[in-house]
Design a protein around this motif. Sequence first.
Motif, PDB file in Angstrom:
ATOM      1  N   LEU A   1       0.743  -1.053  -0.011  1.00  0.00           N
ATOM      2  CA  LEU A   1       0.048   0.053  -0.112  1.00  0.00           C
ATOM      3  C   LEU A   1       1.030   1.304   0.049  1.00  0.00           C
ATOM      4  O   LEU A   1       0.538   2.190  -0.723  1.00  0.00           O
ATOM      5  N   LEU A   2       1.859   1.247   0.785  1.00  0.00           N
ATOM      6  CA  LEU A   2       2.822   2.429   0.952  1.00  0.00           C
ATOM      7  C   LEU A   2       3.409   2.654  -0.476  1.00  0.00           C
ATOM      8  O   LEU A   2       3.595   3.793  -0.902  1.00  0.00           O
TER       9      LEU A   2
ATOM     10  N   SER B   1       1.433   3.753  -3.090  1.00  0.00           N
ATOM     11  CA  SER B   1       1.039   5.273  -2.757  1.00  0.00           C
ATOM     12  C   SER B   1       1.988   6.242  -3.255  1.00  0.00           C
ATOM     13  O   SER B   1       1.975   7.167  -3.860  1.00  0.00           O
TER      14      SER B   1
ATOM     15  N   ALA C   1       1.983   9.030  -6.194  1.00  0.00           N
ATOM     16  CA  ALA C   1       2.428  10.390  -6.028  1.00  0.00           C
ATOM     17  C   ALA C   1       3.402  10.943  -6.973  1.00  0.00           C
ATOM     18  O   ALA C   1       3.186  12.105  -7.560  1.00  0.00           O
TER      19      ALA C   1
ATOM     20  N   SER D   1      -3.116   8.271  -4.506  1.00  0.00           N
ATOM     21  CA  SER D   1      -2.279   8.030  -3.532  1.00  0.00           C
ATOM     22  C   SER D   1      -2.716   8.531  -2.002  1.00  0.00           C
ATOM     23  O   SER D   1      -2.384   7.738  -1.226  1.00  0.00           O
ATOM     24  N   PHE D   2      -3.442   9.499  -2.003  1.00  0.00           N
ATOM     25  CA  PHE D   2      -3.926   9.704  -0.791  1.00  0.00           C
ATOM     26  C   PHE D   2      -4.902   8.452  -0.129  1.00  0.00           C
ATOM     27  O   PHE D   2      -4.997   8.176   0.994  1.00  0.00           O
TER      28      PHE D   2
ATOM     29  N   LEU E   1      -4.811   5.281  -0.820  1.00  0.00           N
ATOM     30  CA  LEU E   1      -4.043   4.325  -0.469  1.00  0.00           C
ATOM     31  C   LEU E   1      -3.159   4.540   0.950  1.00  0.00           C
ATOM     32  O   LEU E   1      -3.319   3.372   1.854  1.00  0.00           O
ATOM     33  N   LEU E   2      -3.089   5.669   1.026  1.00  0.00           N
ATOM     34  CA  LEU E   2      -2.535   6.004   2.734  1.00  0.00           C
ATOM     35  C   LEU E   2      -3.686   6.032   3.616  1.00  0.00           C
ATOM     36  O   LEU E   2      -3.444   5.433   4.735  1.00  0.00           O
TER      37      LEU E   2
ATOM     38  N   TRP F   1      -4.026   2.236   4.208  1.00  0.00           N
ATOM     39  CA  TRP F   1      -2.752   1.965   5.006  1.00  0.00           C
ATOM     40  C   TRP F   1      -3.211   2.141   6.469  1.00  0.00           C
ATOM     41  O   TRP F   1      -2.921   1.491   7.431  1.00  0.00           O
TER      42      TRP F   1
END
Length: 146
Positions: A12-13, A16, A20, A108-109, A111-112, A115
């Motif tokens: 996930l990180l 992300s 980004a 990206s947000f 996915l964060l 997480w």
Amino acid sequence: RLGLRNSILSGLLVFSVGLAGAGLTPAPVGFVASIAVVALGCVCLPALQALLANLAAEGERGALLGAVGSLNELTGAVGSTVYASVLALFVSDDAPLPIPGMHFLLGSFLLLAAWGVALPGFNTHKDDAALRANDSDHNEDNEYCT
């Protein structure tokens, strides 16, 4: 070996970070490199499916994985529409900020956020047998491996 927990969380990180990068890079080479990072982050997807299969009863795994596939298609359709709308807004003359890659930054947000939701759940259930089902060190005594 990463194991399911680490594959999901690190995937996930990395996913992300790749999105980004794709959203912020001004050059084609940077974009392609960012998409390569996204591809590495996709390790979280099969790990998540494996975890869900481990959590389901043996007779329900097919139905669960079919439902996951259906949700994947639905989110792909909705996500494409949302991404196109965000892209159109941020490249228009009325854009709040002129960021053509805002749709990637939105992904990206999200996915964060995923997480952030997953981490406490994994910490709460760190000893669950479903997390160890695919770990070769635990296969002998694992109720999920048959």
